[in-house]
Structure formats: structure tokens, C-alpha cells
Design an enzyme around this catalytic site. Structure first.
Site, short mmCIF file in Angstrom:
data_model
loop_
_atom_site.label_atom_id
_atom_site.label_comp_id
_atom_site.label_asym_id
_atom_site.label_seq_id
_atom_site.Cartn_x
_atom_site.Cartn_y
_atom_site.Cartn_z
N LYS A 176 26.40 15.21 48.74
CA LYS A 176 25.27 14.49 49.34
C LYS A 176 23.95 15.23 49.12
O LYS A 176 22.91 14.61 48.94
CB LYS A 176 25.51 14.29 50.84
CG LYS A 176 26.62 13.29 51.12
CD LYS A 176 26.78 13.01 52.60
CE LYS A 176 27.86 11.96 52.80
NZ LYS A 176 28.06 11.60 54.19
N LYS A 181 32.66 4.36 44.05
CA LYS A 181 33.00 3.82 45.36
C LYS A 181 32.01 2.72 45.75
O LYS A 181 30.82 2.82 45.45
CB LYS A 181 32.95 4.95 46.39
CG LYS A 181 33.55 4.60 47.74
CD LYS A 181 33.57 5.83 48.64
CE LYS A 181 34.04 5.48 50.03
NZ LYS A 181 34.01 6.62 50.94
N LYS A 187 26.89 1.10 50.34
CA LYS A 187 25.80 0.32 50.94
C LYS A 187 24.51 0.52 50.18
O LYS A 187 23.60 -0.28 50.26
CB LYS A 187 25.59 0.77 52.39
CG LYS A 187 26.85 0.75 53.23
CD LYS A 187 26.63 1.48 54.55
CE LYS A 187 27.72 2.46 54.83
NZ LYS A 187 27.77 2.98 56.17
#
Length: 341
Positions: A116, A200, A203
Site C-alpha cells: 500500500k 484483484k 473499488k
């Protein structure tokens, strides 16, 4: 050794809206566990959301949307505890104790932070670095014994076990915090992008066509599956034949997750079928399963007071479990506590 009540804890972060990945990888499993021999505690983890910047109004709306997704999918507030994390301050309090138990070296091994933060790790918030400690507090605050998670969160449950063991050892409180078990199961615990089966479903992806949003209506759901990327080959006779075919594997996984069949059963049923047969069947199945959830979410989102009432009552129930455990942890740690409550 303390015997702990079989209790499930898990949560979803309110940032950017719910997708099919959240449903198949998490919420559907939460609903299934609600009917089993567990106490079930489910949380909208809004404290985790702010490890990266969130617009305050959007955070409020997203918190209600995740709660609506839980409820529309079948989480029953009379059977499960449903609340948002920030309404139970004990989460943040226990996280501080665990910040002082966990070691920096343990945090440095967490692959999710590296993923991240990327090259800008020095610019990341301290919260993003330390959030596995808060996750451990979320779980252990309820003496949870089982944690349904995706494969990418398994490392954090292992860290939770390490923190529990070190706390129990350091303070000579054997068995106080349990060793929770990660539960990773099902054919579609990791749902991939409809345009790129190696990524993956997210959103935050560039195109809305690469994901199924939990708020999509029947027409959008059908259109996205019919336009999902595939390869030229028909479906194989065996699961082995899906190797090196990520888009095909993803669609079979999704069909299995929505239908309740195993991947093997799906392949047996559609062996040799072309995409002209399989994709419309998948679209019909998805509309049947997901459109009612989308409609109920829409209804709930128009009744904010009802969502807020459910989350508030859930927070009261959660606190009734959490506060005595936190109080005991404070006593074990040696904090002087003389306030009358």
C-alpha cells in the site's frame, strides 16, 4: 487455560464502495457463519479507513453504505452484533496497549504495508504502518476465536496470535487472550478484475466495467458480465485446464461462489461450453443473487436514521462485551484505575 466462547469477529473498511469481491470474499461468508454455532460480531472498521485520507462527509456516507450492504445481504442485527468501530473507543485503547507489545520488526514484515505504501513509505501515515496492531485489538477485544479473512489478511491474523501470546506471556496472564483461527475458504475468496484476471477486483480501479458494485442494478450487472474479458477457448473438461487462463478461472470462481457449487461441479456442468453459453448463464445467476441485495441497499440508504439506529444499538452490545475485557487488560497491565463509573 481459559475456555473462550466460540466467537467470530470480522470487519470491512468503508472506503470507496462495496464490490462483488467484498460480497463473495467476506459478507456472504459472514451471513453463513451467523447461522452456525458462533457468536458473530461484525464491524464497519472506520478507524482503519482513515489510515489514508478520507473526505469526512464521504466517510460518513461510506460507513452507512457498508452497513446497508451487511444488512441487505442478510446480516440480522438480532442474531449478530453490527456496529461501526469508532463508536466503541475500546478498540483504539487496546490498540495502544498492543502498540507497546508488538515489535517494530514484526510490523516491518507486514507485506500489506509495503504494497500500500509503495515507494512513498516515508510519506505514509503512522496509522497505515501500525494498523495491524489495531486489527489485533479489534479481534482480541472480543476474545474472538475465529476470523473469516481473505488470503491477503492471513498474515495479520498470525500477527494477532503473536501479540496475544506475547501479552499473555509478558504479563503472566496465560490464556487471557485467545489464539484466533483465520478462516479462509470457499471458491471465490479472492475475486479478480473482469477486465484483467491477474488483478484483484478493486473499488479504485480505472474503469467501472472491471468490477461489479454492490449498488449496481440488474441491467448493469448483466451488461458487465456479458462484456467481461475472456479468451477464445471453450471451458475445459477439468479444473487443471483453467491453469494459465486467469479470466476464465475468475468467471468460474464467481459462478461457483454465487451458486454454492464447487468449482469442479461448475466445470462438469459447463465442460466444453463456449462463452456464448456460459457468460449469459453467469449474468442471469448474478442478477438473481445480487439484484435483490442492490435494491434493498438502495432502500436502506434512503433511511439513514434506521441505519444509524442499528449501528448505535450494535455499538452498545459490542461495548458490553468489549469494556470488561479492556478493563481486565488494564488491570493486568498494572494501570491504576480509581474512577467510579
Amino acid at each position: 487455560m481459559t475456555n473462550h466462547t466460540p466467537r467470530v469477529f470480522s470487519g470491512i473498511k468503508p472506503s470507496g464502495g462495496l464490490t462483488l469481491g467484498n460480497y463473495l470474499g467476506a459478507i456472504k461468508r459472514f451471513v453463513d457463519m451467523q447461522a452456525q454455532d458462533f457468536e458473530t460480531v461484525y464491524c464497519v472498521v472506520d478507524l482503519h479507513a482513515i489510515t489514508v485520507w478520507q473526505d469526512p462527509k464521504e466517510l460518513t456516507d461510506a460507513t452507512r453504505e457498508v452497513a446497508a450492504g451487511f444488512l441487505a445481504a442478510g446480516i440480522d442485527p438480532s442474531q449478530s452484533i453490527l456496529f461501526n468501530q469508532s463508536q466503541v473507543p475500546a478498540h483504539a485503547e487496546l490498540a495502544w496497549l498492543f502498540n507497546c507489545v508488538a515489535r517494530v520488526g514484526w510490523m516491518n514484515r507486514m507485506t500489506q504495508f509495503k504494497d500500500k505504501a509503495g515507494k512513498n513509505a516515508e510519506q505514509s501515515s503512522l496509522g497505515l504502518y501500525a494498523y495491524p496492531s489495531l486489527m489485533a485489538a479489534d479481534i482480541l477485544l472480543y476474545h474472538a476465536t475465529h476470523v473469516p479473512v481473505g488470503e491477503d489478511q492471513k498474515q495479520h491474523v498470525e500477527l494477532t496470535r503473536d501479540i496475544a501470546a506475547k501479552f499473555n506471556h509478558d504479563f503472566k496472564a496465560e490464556g487471557f487472550f485467545p489464539q484466533p483461527e483465520p478462516i479462509i475458504e470457499g471458491p471465490a475468496t479472492r475475486v479478480m478484475n473482469l477486465r484483467d484476471g491477474t488483478k484483484k477486483m478493486s473499488k479504485s480501479g480505472e474503469s467501472d466495467m472491471e468490477r461489479i458494485n454492490m449498488t449496481d442494478d440488474a441491467d448493469k450487472i448483466a451488461k458487465k458480465f456479458k462484456k467481461a474479458k475472456t479468451d477464445p477457448e471453450p471451458l475445459p473438461e477439468t479444473l487443471e485446464g483453467l491453469k494459465d487462463r486467469p479470466e476464465a478461472k475468475n468467471l468460474v470462481d464467481i459462478y461457483a461462489g454465487l451458486s454454492g457449487l464447487t468449482n469442479e461441479q461448475v466445470i462438469t456442468e459447463y465442460a466444453g461450453a463456449g462463452w456464448g453459453r456460459f457468460k449469459p448463464a453467469l449474468a442471469d445467476l448474478a442478477v438473481e443473487k445480487l439484484a435483490p441485495i442492490s435494491e434493498e441497499m438502495s432502500r436502506l440508504m434512503n433511511d439513514k436514521a434506521e441505519i444509524d439506529r442499528i449501528l448505535g444499538e450494535g455499538a452498545d452490545k459490542a461495548e458490553a462485551i468489549a469494556q470488561p475485557i479492556l478493563d481486565r487488560a488494564y488491570d493486568i497491565t498494572g494501570f491504576l484505575r480509581s474512577r467510579k463509573r
